[in-house]
Motif scaffolding. Sequence first.
Motif, PDB file in Angstrom:
ATOM      1  N   GLU A   1       0.961  -1.194  -0.125  1.00 23.52           N
ATOM      2  CA  GLU A   1       0.033  -0.005  -0.113  1.00 23.52           C
ATOM      3  C   GLU A   1       0.843   1.156   0.069  1.00 23.52           C
ATOM      4  N   LEU A   2       1.710   1.304   0.758  1.00 28.18           N
ATOM      5  CA  LEU A   2       2.717   2.488   0.841  1.00 28.18           C
ATOM      6  C   LEU A   2       3.501   2.710  -0.462  1.00 28.18           C
ATOM      7  N   ALA A   3       3.798   1.752  -1.150  1.00 29.71           N
ATOM      8  CA  ALA A   3       4.660   1.902  -2.035  1.00 29.71           C
ATOM      9  C   ALA A   3       3.801   2.328  -3.355  1.00 29.71           C
ATOM     10  N   GLN A   4       2.686   2.582  -3.332  1.00 27.26           N
ATOM     11  CA  GLN A   4       2.048   3.253  -4.400  1.00 27.26           C
ATOM     12  C   GLN A   4       2.597   4.693  -4.532  1.00 27.26           C
ATOM     13  N   ASP A   5       3.061   5.243  -3.563  1.00 26.33           N
ATOM     14  CA  ASP A   5       3.249   6.638  -3.768  1.00 26.33           C
ATOM     15  C   ASP A   5       4.574   6.927  -3.091  1.00 26.33           C
ATOM     16  N   ALA A   6       5.337   6.090  -2.549  1.00 28.16           N
ATOM     17  CA  ALA A   6       6.556   6.242  -1.564  1.00 28.16           C
ATOM     18  C   ALA A   6       7.609   5.121  -1.988  1.00 28.16           C
ATOM     19  N   SER A   7       8.915   5.265  -1.484  1.00 29.42           N
ATOM     20  CA  SER A   7       9.846   4.340  -1.647  1.00 29.42           C
ATOM     21  C   SER A   7       9.828   3.407  -0.113  1.00 29.42           C
ATOM     22  N   VAL A   8       9.700   2.177  -0.504  1.00 29.00           N
ATOM     23  CA  VAL A   8       9.742   1.348   0.756  1.00 29.00           C
ATOM     24  C   VAL A   8      10.586  -0.013   0.643  1.00 29.00           C
ATOM     25  N   ILE A   9      11.419   0.014   1.994  1.00 28.42           N
ATOM     26  CA  ILE A   9      12.099  -1.262   2.104  1.00 28.42           C
ATOM     27  C   ILE A   9      11.478  -2.058   3.351  1.00 28.42           C
ATOM     28  N   LEU A  10      11.215  -3.379   2.858  1.00 28.38           N
ATOM     29  CA  LEU A  10      10.850  -4.225   4.058  1.00 28.38           C
ATOM     30  C   LEU A  10      11.754  -5.367   4.353  1.00 28.38           C
ATOM     31  N   LEU A  11      12.052  -5.497   5.565  1.00 28.25           N
ATOM     32  CA  LEU A  11      13.080  -6.363   6.192  1.00 28.25           C
ATOM     33  C   LEU A  11      12.253  -7.444   6.861  1.00 28.25           C
ATOM     34  N   GLU A  12      12.886  -8.775   6.480  1.00 29.22           N
ATOM     35  CA  GLU A  12      11.957 -10.165   6.897  1.00 29.22           C
ATOM     36  C   GLU A  12      13.302 -10.904   7.710  1.00 29.22           C
ATOM     37  N   ALA A  13      13.005 -11.380   8.982  1.00 32.04           N
ATOM     38  CA  ALA A  13      14.187 -11.694   9.599  1.00 32.04           C
ATOM     39  C   ALA A  13      14.223 -13.374   9.093  1.00 32.04           C
ATOM     40  N   GLU A  14      13.158 -13.742   8.708  1.00 31.44           N
ATOM     41  CA  GLU A  14      13.348 -15.336   8.283  1.00 31.44           C
ATOM     42  C   GLU A  14      13.769 -15.333   6.863  1.00 31.44           C
ATOM     43  N   GLU A  15      14.200 -16.645   6.273  1.00 25.97           N
ATOM     44  CA  GLU A  15      14.163 -16.654   4.791  1.00 25.97           C
ATOM     45  C   GLU A  15      13.255 -16.581   3.855  1.00 25.97           C
ATOM     46  N   GLN A  16      12.016 -16.768   4.510  1.00 25.76           N
ATOM     47  CA  GLN A  16      10.896 -16.784   3.568  1.00 25.76           C
ATOM     48  C   GLN A  16       9.831 -15.849   4.322  1.00 25.76           C
ATOM     49  N   LEU A  17       8.864 -15.296   3.406  1.00 26.33           N
ATOM     50  CA  LEU A  17       7.949 -14.505   3.920  1.00 26.33           C
ATOM     51  C   LEU A  17       6.693 -15.339   4.633  1.00 26.33           C
ATOM     52  N   GLY A  18       5.957 -14.755   5.589  1.00 26.21           N
ATOM     53  CA  GLY A  18       4.965 -15.418   6.155  1.00 26.21           C
ATOM     54  C   GLY A  18       5.365 -16.812   6.687  1.00 26.21           C
ATOM     55  N   TYR A  19       6.505 -16.925   7.467  1.00 26.35           N
ATOM     56  CA  TYR A  19       6.987 -18.098   8.040  1.00 26.35           C
ATOM     57  C   TYR A  19       6.310 -18.420   9.114  1.00 26.35           C
ATOM     58  N   HIS A  20       6.130 -17.372  10.123  1.00 32.27           N
ATOM     59  CA  HIS A  20       5.455 -17.620  11.576  1.00 32.27           C
ATOM     60  C   HIS A  20       3.938 -17.846  11.285  1.00 32.27           C
ATOM     61  N   SER A  21       3.369 -16.604  11.646  1.00 31.07           N
ATOM     62  CA  SER A  21       1.783 -16.846  12.172  1.00 31.07           C
ATOM     63  C   SER A  21       0.949 -16.701  10.590  1.00 31.07           C
ATOM     64  N   THR A  22       1.451 -16.055   9.607  1.00 23.92           N
ATOM     65  CA  THR A  22       0.629 -16.079   8.443  1.00 23.92           C
ATOM     66  C   THR A  22       0.789 -17.476   7.626  1.00 23.92           C
ATOM     67  N   GLY A  23       1.732 -17.966   7.881  1.00 21.99           N
ATOM     68  CA  GLY A  23       1.582 -19.614   7.069  1.00 21.99           C
ATOM     69  C   GLY A  23       1.237 -20.416   7.998  1.00 21.99           C
ATOM     70  N   ARG A  24       0.589 -20.018   9.098  1.00 18.30           N
ATOM     71  CA  ARG A  24       0.017 -21.473   9.933  1.00 18.30           C
ATOM     72  C   ARG A  24      -1.371 -20.978  10.366  1.00 18.30           C
ATOM     73  N   SER A  25      -1.840 -20.164   9.577  1.00 20.25           N
ATOM     74  CA  SER A  25      -3.334 -19.508   9.742  1.00 20.25           C
ATOM     75  C   SER A  25      -4.240 -20.663   9.532  1.00 20.25           C
ATOM     76  N   ALA A  26      -5.356 -20.710  10.060  1.00 13.91           N
ATOM     77  CA  ALA A  26      -6.586 -21.566   9.649  1.00 13.91           C
ATOM     78  C   ALA A  26      -7.184 -21.168   8.495  1.00 13.91           C
ATOM     79  N   ALA A  27      -6.842 -19.862   8.031  1.00 17.09           N
ATOM     80  CA  ALA A  27      -7.234 -19.287   6.771  1.00 17.09           C
ATOM     81  C   ALA A  27      -8.626 -19.304   6.608  1.00 17.09           C
TER      82      ALA A  27
END
Length: 369
Positions: A23-49
Amino acid sequence: MTQLSADFLVIGGGIAGMSAAAELAQDASVILLEAEEQLGYHSTGRSAAIFISNYGNATLRALSAAAHPALAGELLGESVLSARGEMLVVQEHELDALANYLEGATGLETLTPDEACALVPVLRRENIAAAVIERGAEDIDVDTLLQGYARLFKARRGQVIQGARVTALARASGLWQARVDGLTVAAPVLINAAGAWADHVGALAGLPPIGLQPTRRSAALMAVPPECQPLTHWPLFGSVAEDGQGWYAKPDGERLMISPADEDPVDPHDAWPDDMVLAEGLYRFEQMVNIPLVKPSHTWAGLRSFAPDRSPIVGFDPASEGFFWLAGQGGYGVQTAPALAALTRVLATGAKAGHPDSLLAAVSPARLR
């Protein structure tokens, strides 16, 4: 030492951080840092969805309603939702809990015990005192949603750095500076979307805890006898209790995903299930069904982090310039992500908010300071 800079620095590559970054990158420069080697490794990847309109308090229900159009196709041009339904089967001692759940609820239909058993034939009719169903509850394709946001972010020239655990934060000359091994990333605004580790990120920035409590939610995959197949048309079904005394089950192919609906306070960590908690939940499930339990083929756990009032925390910390909280989504992070991301963009950029003052106050970090 390598140095990078942007308008916004997002810490956390789960659905909260990735959606906000896009959302922010629509009109600004953004850098995202993720501690793990893959995105969504913790809660997102283990959701009941699953998207449940009546899940959570009034604030969360309003955010879910606001997020639904994006999930239904407005965001990615394709829906990440599919029909499922959510049915609560209630025993005699849970009738008061059902009454509490029904307060403020919409779109629910009351079922007789026979109607509940027609939808899920393995239920023990004699143990059902009441039942309700939200037929509009829908499965969420979490991976498609997360990867869709990641594609949007990269198409908007956002930069993702994975395996990048922040070890130090400092504010100097109007910029937050994050240290990651031999890299420093600087930005005037830091978005703290670190999930269960959000208070840890706050501590790196010199802030007192905002009061987040990670809690464990466990689950198991269990085979179901061939005579019960197919399961595809079954709704998610479970008890109304969600205080560590409940359970729920959801079809997953030819198996059931079963959870004890646990909510045990824990420290942030790479979560794993507690065998005793899982066994107790499976026992509660077994009392309500006519199928034998077999050894689960897979078990896992994730973390759901709550503020004391169980509403998300979204906004600038009143005690620290440029430090923005996007945390405390509890178990509602996936289904509210589009709404929280849009709200983050509005508040972090100083745009005019079209949201009710009551909603802004309900999620503001100031309420916890």
